[in-house]
Design a protein around this motif. Structure first.
Motif, PDB file in Angstrom:
ATOM      1  N   PRO A  67       0.796  -1.234   0.000  1.00 52.56           N
ATOM      2  CA  PRO A  67       0.000   0.000   0.000  1.00 52.56           C
ATOM      3  C   PRO A  67       0.831   1.289   0.000  1.00 52.56           C
ATOM      4  O   PRO A  67       0.367   2.315  -0.480  1.00 52.56           O
ATOM      5  CB  PRO A  67      -0.834  -0.098   1.280  1.00 52.56           C
ATOM      6  CG  PRO A  67      -0.825  -1.533   1.645  1.00 52.56           C
ATOM      7  CD  PRO A  67       0.460  -2.100   1.122  1.00 52.56           C
ATOM      8  N   SER A  68       2.052   1.256   0.502  1.00 50.03           N
ATOM      9  CA  SER A  68       2.863   2.472   0.558  1.00 50.03           C
ATOM     10  C   SER A  68       3.186   3.017  -0.832  1.00 50.03           C
ATOM     11  O   SER A  68       3.446   4.211  -0.986  1.00 50.03           O
ATOM     12  CB  SER A  68       4.154   2.238   1.347  1.00 50.03           C
ATOM     13  OG  SER A  68       4.970   1.289   0.681  1.00 50.03           O
ATOM     14  N   ARG A  69       3.152   2.179  -1.848  1.00 51.93           N
ATOM     15  CA  ARG A  69       3.385   2.636  -3.225  1.00 51.93           C
ATOM     16  C   ARG A  69       2.245   3.522  -3.736  1.00 51.93           C
ATOM     17  O   ARG A  69       2.402   4.228  -4.716  1.00 51.93           O
ATOM     18  CB  ARG A  69       3.528   1.438  -4.170  1.00 51.93           C
ATOM     19  CG  ARG A  69       4.779   0.625  -3.958  1.00 51.93           C
ATOM     20  CD  ARG A  69       4.905  -0.520  -4.955  1.00 51.93           C
ATOM     21  NE  ARG A  69       4.914   0.014  -6.318  1.00 51.93           N
ATOM     22  CZ  ARG A  69       4.199  -0.491  -7.320  1.00 51.93           C
ATOM     23  NH1 ARG A  69       3.422  -1.528  -7.125  1.00 51.93           N
ATOM     24  NH2 ARG A  69       4.256   0.041  -8.518  1.00 51.93           N
ATOM     25  N   TYR A  70       1.105   3.473  -3.063  1.00 51.05           N
ATOM     26  CA  TYR A  70      -0.101   4.187  -3.505  1.00 51.05           C
ATOM     27  C   TYR A  70      -0.395   5.399  -2.627  1.00 51.05           C
ATOM     28  O   TYR A  70      -1.513   5.871  -2.565  1.00 51.05           O
ATOM     29  CB  TYR A  70      -1.296   3.228  -3.503  1.00 51.05           C
ATOM     30  CG  TYR A  70      -1.126   2.122  -4.501  1.00 51.05           C
ATOM     31  CD1 TYR A  70      -1.602   2.255  -5.801  1.00 51.05           C
ATOM     32  CD2 TYR A  70      -0.454   0.944  -4.168  1.00 51.05           C
ATOM     33  CE1 TYR A  70      -1.436   1.250  -6.739  1.00 51.05           C
ATOM     34  CE2 TYR A  70      -0.278  -0.068  -5.106  1.00 51.05           C
ATOM     35  CZ  TYR A  70      -0.763   0.097  -6.381  1.00 51.05           C
ATOM     36  OH  TYR A  70      -0.580  -0.893  -7.315  1.00 51.05           O
ATOM     37  N   ARG A  71       0.643   5.903  -1.946  1.00 50.79           N
ATOM     38  CA  ARG A  71       0.501   7.059  -1.060  1.00 50.79           C
ATOM     39  C   ARG A  71       1.409   8.177  -1.555  1.00 50.79           C
ATOM     40  O   ARG A  71       2.525   7.931  -1.987  1.00 50.79           O
ATOM     41  CB  ARG A  71       0.915   6.686   0.362  1.00 50.79           C
ATOM     42  CG  ARG A  71       0.074   5.608   0.975  1.00 50.79           C
ATOM     43  CD  ARG A  71       0.753   5.030   2.219  1.00 50.79           C
ATOM     44  NE  ARG A  71       0.970   6.012   3.242  1.00 50.79           N
ATOM     45  CZ  ARG A  71       0.261   6.115   4.356  1.00 50.79           C
ATOM     46  NH1 ARG A  71      -0.728   5.267   4.569  1.00 50.79           N
ATOM     47  NH2 ARG A  71       0.529   7.028   5.243  1.00 50.79           N
ATOM     48  N   THR A  72       0.922   9.385  -1.466  1.00 46.07           N
ATOM     49  CA  THR A  72       1.715  10.549  -1.827  1.00 46.07           C
ATOM     50  C   THR A  72       1.220  11.733  -1.009  1.00 46.07           C
ATOM     51  O   THR A  72       0.294  11.602  -0.209  1.00 46.07           O
ATOM     52  CB  THR A  72       1.633  10.841  -3.349  1.00 46.07           C
ATOM     53  OG1 THR A  72       2.585  11.852  -3.695  1.00 46.07           O
ATOM     54  CG2 THR A  72       0.245  11.255  -3.783  1.00 46.07           C
ATOM     55  N   THR A  73       1.827  12.877  -1.226  1.00 46.01           N
ATOM     56  CA  THR A  73       1.409  14.098  -0.544  1.00 46.01           C
ATOM     57  C   THR A  73       1.003  15.126  -1.585  1.00 46.01           C
ATOM     58  O   THR A  73       1.696  15.306  -2.588  1.00 46.01           O
ATOM     59  CB  THR A  73       2.566  14.660   0.316  1.00 46.01           C
ATOM     60  OG1 THR A  73       2.939  13.673   1.272  1.00 46.01           O
ATOM     61  CG2 THR A  73       2.141  15.923   1.044  1.00 46.01           C
ATOM     62  N   HIS A  74      -0.136  15.758  -1.338  1.00 43.56           N
ATOM     63  CA  HIS A  74      -0.583  16.857  -2.194  1.00 43.56           C
ATOM     64  C   HIS A  74      -1.061  17.990  -1.300  1.00 43.56           C
ATOM     65  O   HIS A  74      -2.010  17.830  -0.539  1.00 43.56           O
ATOM     66  CB  HIS A  74      -1.722  16.420  -3.122  1.00 43.56           C
ATOM     67  CG  HIS A  74      -2.304  17.565  -3.901  1.00 43.56           C
ATOM     68  ND1 HIS A  74      -1.617  18.191  -4.904  1.00 43.56           N
ATOM     69  CD2 HIS A  74      -3.484  18.234  -3.780  1.00 43.56           C
ATOM     70  CE1 HIS A  74      -2.355  19.182  -5.393  1.00 43.56           C
ATOM     71  NE2 HIS A  74      -3.494  19.225  -4.715  1.00 43.56           N
ATOM     72  N   ILE A  75      -0.387  19.122  -1.400  1.00 42.21           N
ATOM     73  CA  ILE A  75      -0.827  20.319  -0.687  1.00 42.21           C
ATOM     74  C   ILE A  75      -1.723  21.086  -1.652  1.00 42.21           C
ATOM     75  O   ILE A  75      -1.338  21.348  -2.793  1.00 42.21           O
ATOM     76  CB  ILE A  75       0.374  21.185  -0.239  1.00 42.21           C
ATOM     77  CG1 ILE A  75       1.335  20.357   0.630  1.00 42.21           C
ATOM     78  CG2 ILE A  75      -0.107  22.434   0.492  1.00 42.21           C
ATOM     79  CD1 ILE A  75       0.713  19.715   1.862  1.00 42.21           C
ATOM     80  N   LEU A  76      -2.907  21.424  -1.202  1.00 38.91           N
ATOM     81  CA  LEU A  76      -3.867  22.102  -2.068  1.00 38.91           C
ATOM     82  C   LEU A  76      -3.315  23.432  -2.581  1.00 38.91           C
ATOM     83  O   LEU A  76      -2.692  24.179  -1.827  1.00 38.91           O
ATOM     84  CB  LEU A  76      -5.169  22.369  -1.314  1.00 38.91           C
ATOM     85  CG  LEU A  76      -5.953  21.152  -0.832  1.00 38.91           C
ATOM     86  CD1 LEU A  76      -7.130  21.594   0.020  1.00 38.91           C
ATOM     87  CD2 LEU A  76      -6.419  20.310  -1.998  1.00 38.91           C
ATOM     88  N   THR A  77      -3.572  23.705  -3.839  1.00 43.57           N
ATOM     89  CA  THR A  77      -3.238  25.010  -4.386  1.00 43.57           C
ATOM     90  C   THR A  77      -4.241  26.023  -3.839  1.00 43.57           C
ATOM     91  O   THR A  77      -5.297  25.641  -3.304  1.00 43.57           O
ATOM     92  CB  THR A  77      -3.309  25.016  -5.918  1.00 43.57           C
ATOM     93  OG1 THR A  77      -4.688  24.808  -6.309  1.00 43.57           O
ATOM     94  CG2 THR A  77      -2.423  23.941  -6.539  1.00 43.57           C
ATOM     95  N   ALA A  78      -3.951  27.286  -3.993  1.00 38.32           N
ATOM     96  CA  ALA A  78      -4.881  28.328  -3.529  1.00 38.32           C
ATOM     97  C   ALA A  78      -6.232  28.187  -4.226  1.00 38.32           C
ATOM     98  O   ALA A  78      -7.281  28.317  -3.586  1.00 38.32           O
ATOM     99  CB  ALA A  78      -4.286  29.711  -3.778  1.00 38.32           C
ATOM    100  N   ALA A  79      -6.218  27.905  -5.527  1.00 36.06           N
ATOM    101  CA  ALA A  79      -7.476  27.757  -6.271  1.00 36.06           C
ATOM    102  C   ALA A  79      -8.257  26.532  -5.790  1.00 36.06           C
ATOM    103  O   ALA A  79      -9.483  26.594  -5.623  1.00 36.06           O
ATOM    104  CB  ALA A  79      -7.193  27.656  -7.770  1.00 36.06           C
TER     105      ALA A  79
END
Length: 181
Positions: A67-79
């Motif tokens: 499952p760790s291969r299917y995890r990432t980080t996304h910080i929301l853009t302002a929009a």
């Protein structure tokens, strides 16, 4: 001359203080709520996909050999943050029960079901409000709410899914290892 400059300076300071302590308007309060919020969202078959805005953790699936291969980080853009805040604020989550089936009215004799099903969990937290709506084992898909409020909930969840799955971070994750029929 010094007295005049001092008077102008005092007038400006008083004006700034008055502006700074003015009561917050409803519009400014809404804007503050749209800036100061966190949310989490689980969706998909058995709730295998998720996002947490506080940590930025984006999970494509928990149903995998690794499952760790299917995890990432996304910080929301302002929009993204602005759109999501507006979507969540427009939903009025306080009107929804903690456990909810948007596809079947509570008093329905016949119930819509799919196999596999999905789990949706939506949490929204502001400085003055916190609510989680859980939809365990409901129909797979984001269409077909039993009334207008149910459809509005599904539309918001569908748009959240679209926003999150269109990010470069999501697209960089491997294809699903297991598919469901």
């Amino acid at each position: 001359m010094k007295k005049r400059n001092l008077s102008v300076l005092l007038a400006l300071l008083l004006l700034l203080c008055a502006c700074d302590t003015a009561p917050e308007t409803e519009k400014n309060g809404e804007e503050a709520a749209l800036r100061d919020y966190t949310f989490s969202f689980r969706w998909n078959v058995c709730g295998i996909s998720s996002y947490d805005s506080e940590s930025g953790l984006l999970v494509k699936t928990t149903d995998a050999t690794n499952p760790s291969r299917y995890r990432t980080t996304h910080i929301l853009t302002a929009a993204e943050r602005e759109e999501i805040g507006a979507l969540l604020a427009s939903l009025d989550l306080s009107a929804y029960p903690a456990e909810y089936d948007p596809f079947n009215a509570p008093d329905a004799e016949l119930r819509q079901m799919t196999s596999p099903d999905q789990t949706i969990v939506l949490s929204f937290v502001t400085p003055s409000f916190s609510k989680t709506v859980s939809c365990p084992n409901v129909c797979l898909g984001m269409k077909g709410g039993y009334d207008e409020a149910a459809q509005r909930f599904l539309n918001v969840c569908g748009r959240l899914e679209e926003i999150l799955t269109s990010t470069e971070e999501w697209k960089s994750l491997p294809d699903y290892e297991f598919l469901y029929d």
